[in-house]
Enzyme design. Structure first.
Site, PDB file in Angstrom:
ATOM      1  N   PRO A 141     -17.905 -21.711 -28.721  1.00 12.38           N
ATOM      2  CA  PRO A 141     -17.014 -22.155 -28.062  1.00 12.38           C
ATOM      3  C   PRO A 141     -15.561 -21.918 -28.959  1.00 12.38           C
ATOM      4  CG  PRO A 141     -17.813 -24.618 -28.428  1.00 12.38           C
ATOM      5  CD  PRO A 141     -19.092 -23.736 -29.034  1.00 12.38           C
ATOM      6  N   GLU A 155     -24.215 -31.030 -31.476  1.00 14.34           N
ATOM      7  CA  GLU A 155     -23.066 -31.063 -32.045  1.00 14.34           C
ATOM      8  C   GLU A 155     -22.132 -29.462 -32.531  1.00 14.34           C
ATOM      9  OE1 GLU A 155     -20.577 -32.764 -30.375  1.00 14.34           O
ATOM     10  OE2 GLU A 155     -22.314 -33.837 -29.039  1.00 14.34           O
ATOM     11  N   ARG A 184     -26.727  -3.476 -21.962  1.00 14.24           N
ATOM     12  CA  ARG A 184     -26.276  -1.763 -21.350  1.00 14.24           C
ATOM     13  C   ARG A 184     -25.246  -0.525 -21.506  1.00 14.24           C
ATOM     14  NH1 ARG A 184     -26.052  -3.313 -15.796  1.00 14.24           N
ATOM     15  NH2 ARG A 184     -24.710  -2.166 -15.118  1.00 14.24           N
ATOM     16  N   ASP A 209     -18.864   0.365 -13.671  1.00 13.11           N
ATOM     17  CA  ASP A 209     -19.228  -1.077 -13.986  1.00 13.11           C
ATOM     18  C   ASP A 209     -17.700  -0.926 -14.197  1.00 13.11           C
ATOM     19  OD1 ASP A 209     -21.936  -1.645 -14.355  1.00 13.11           O
ATOM     20  OD2 ASP A 209     -21.677  -1.920 -16.493  1.00 13.11           O
TER      21      ASP A 209
HETATM   22  N1  SAH Z   1     -19.134 -29.659 -30.112  1.00 15.23           N
HETATM   23  C1  SAH Z   1     -18.628 -28.893 -30.176  1.00 15.23           C
HETATM   24  C2  SAH Z   1     -19.650 -28.177 -28.418  1.00 15.23           C
HETATM   25  C3  SAH Z   1     -21.006 -28.048 -29.397  1.00 15.23           C
HETATM   26  S1  SAH Z   1     -22.301 -27.421 -27.898  1.00 15.23           S
HETATM   27  C4  SAH Z   1     -17.756 -27.848 -29.428  1.00 15.23           C
HETATM   28  O1  SAH Z   1     -16.640 -29.210 -29.062  1.00 15.23           O
HETATM   29  O2  SAH Z   1     -16.872 -26.749 -30.020  1.00 15.23           O
HETATM   30  C5  SAH Z   1     -23.598 -26.673 -28.763  1.00 15.23           C
HETATM   31  C6  SAH Z   1     -24.009 -25.089 -28.822  1.00 15.23           C
HETATM   32  O3  SAH Z   1     -23.428 -24.594 -27.917  1.00 15.23           O
HETATM   33  C7  SAH Z   1     -22.572 -24.870 -30.018  1.00 15.23           C
HETATM   34  O4  SAH Z   1     -22.817 -24.921 -30.655  1.00 15.23           O
HETATM   35  C8  SAH Z   1     -22.743 -22.656 -29.064  1.00 15.23           C
HETATM   36  O5  SAH Z   1     -24.201 -22.746 -29.921  1.00 15.23           O
HETATM   37  C9  SAH Z   1     -23.167 -23.101 -27.719  1.00 15.23           C
HETATM   38  N2  SAH Z   1     -21.963 -22.967 -26.885  1.00 15.23           N
HETATM   39  C10 SAH Z   1     -21.506 -24.138 -26.093  1.00 15.23           C
HETATM   40  N3  SAH Z   1     -20.409 -23.502 -25.246  1.00 15.23           N
HETATM   41  C11 SAH Z   1     -20.219 -22.305 -25.755  1.00 15.23           C
HETATM   42  C12 SAH Z   1     -19.245 -21.058 -25.587  1.00 15.23           C
HETATM   43  N4  SAH Z   1     -18.713 -21.610 -24.880  1.00 15.23           N
HETATM   44  N5  SAH Z   1     -19.504 -20.072 -26.348  1.00 15.23           N
HETATM   45  C13 SAH Z   1     -20.710 -20.034 -26.735  1.00 15.23           C
HETATM   46  N6  SAH Z   1     -21.758 -21.191 -27.163  1.00 15.23           N
HETATM   47  C14 SAH Z   1     -21.726 -22.225 -26.880  1.00 15.23           C
END
Ligand code: SAH
Length: 250
Positions: A88, A115, A153, A168
């Site tokens: 994220p 996490e 794609r 698209d």
């Molecule tokens: N504690 C972290 C979130 C971990 S979520 C934080 O707040 O940044 C666990 C995993 O899910 C992440 O490490 C990532 O690989 C995936 N993930 C979660 N949300 C995502 C998103 N919006 N885009 C891409 N990967 C995501």
């Protein structure tokens, strides 16, 4: 193109790779997607891949060794020049980013869980971080599928008719036009006659206009770099009797 995906749940990704456009592309060898489980690189008998965070706090953190060793194991099949952590905190994935990635010879996607990963994984092997949007998932698997589908794609030959990629949403910076299929009349609602009349130029013009209309109504910030013709179509839209978008679509 070759895509290596590191995931603790390869069995969850595999079925999605087998269906539809993506499944056919993989069967035809237009693209290779290989799944690697970092758990296979764990050091202990219980195959541990996570541990409690230094400094305390909730949740678990993915350890460096299994992940980095899993990546090292790909050295003979992947250039490892593009190792992308789904996170994220990454740059937000868009059609533009998909197009950029589609130009690569290979890439490696890391799906984290818990996490997230020990920061030293990012420091040592990750070259890019991608987020699929401003929300938090429980793992990177769904995000990796989003990236794989959008990127695939754009590879030559993957989508049967290039025209479908060409129209698209976002490909030309606009939302896609509305689509219709049989029957021509459904519960009193007729498909636009222009689409049934077979005049290709008129259909193209109608689609462009409706793409502009939808973008204008829903995502006006996407309207950039408009051609003379686009401006003319927008002026026509502006001059129409105001209607709600729903009415317009019928
Ligand atoms: N504690 C972290 C979130 C971990 S979520 C934080 O707040 O940044 C666990 C995993 O899910 C992440 O490490 C990532 O690989 C995936 N993930 C979660 N949300 C995502 C998103 N919006 N885009 C891409 N990967 C995501």
């Amino acid at each position: 193109m070759r895509i290596d995906v590191l995931t603790l749940f390869p069995e969850a990704l595999a079925p999605m790779l087998r269906i539809g456009v993506l499944g056919r592309a993989l069967d035809a060898g237009l693209l290779t997607v290989a799944l690697t489980n970092p758990r296979d690189f764990a050091h202990d008998r219980r195959r541990t891949v996570d541990d409690t965070p230094y400094g305390g706090g909730a949740g678990m953190v993915m350890r460096c060794e299994p992940l980095v060793e899993a990546i090292d194991s790909l050295i003979n099949v992947n250039s490892l020049e593009h190792v992308i952590l789904l996170s994220p905190r990454g740059r937000v994935f868009t059609q533009q980013v998909a197009r950029e990635l589609a130009g690569l010879r290979d890439m490696t996607l890391i799906c984290a869980r818990y996490e997230g990963v020990d920061e030293r994984v990012s420091k040592q092997v990750v070259t890019d971080e991608i987020s699929i949007g401003d929300y938090v998932l429980s793992g990177g698997e769904v995000a990796a599928l989003v990236v794989v589908e959008a990127v695939s794609r754009m590879l030559p030959g993957v989508v049967g008719k290039w025209e479908s990629v060409d129209t698209d949403s976002f490909y030309h910076g606009l939302l896609g036009p509305p689509q219709y299929t049989r029957p021509s009349l459904f519960r009193g609602d007729a498909a636009p006659s222009v689409l049934l009349e077979g005049n290709h130029a008129a259909i193209q013009r109608w689609r462009r206009k409706e793409a502009l209309r939808a973008t204008c109504a829903r995502r006006p910030e996407l309207l950039q770099q408009l051609s003379e013709e686009d401006l003319k179509l927008l002026a026509e839209i502006g001059a129409e009797t105001p209607m709600t978008e729903k009415e317009n679509e019928s």
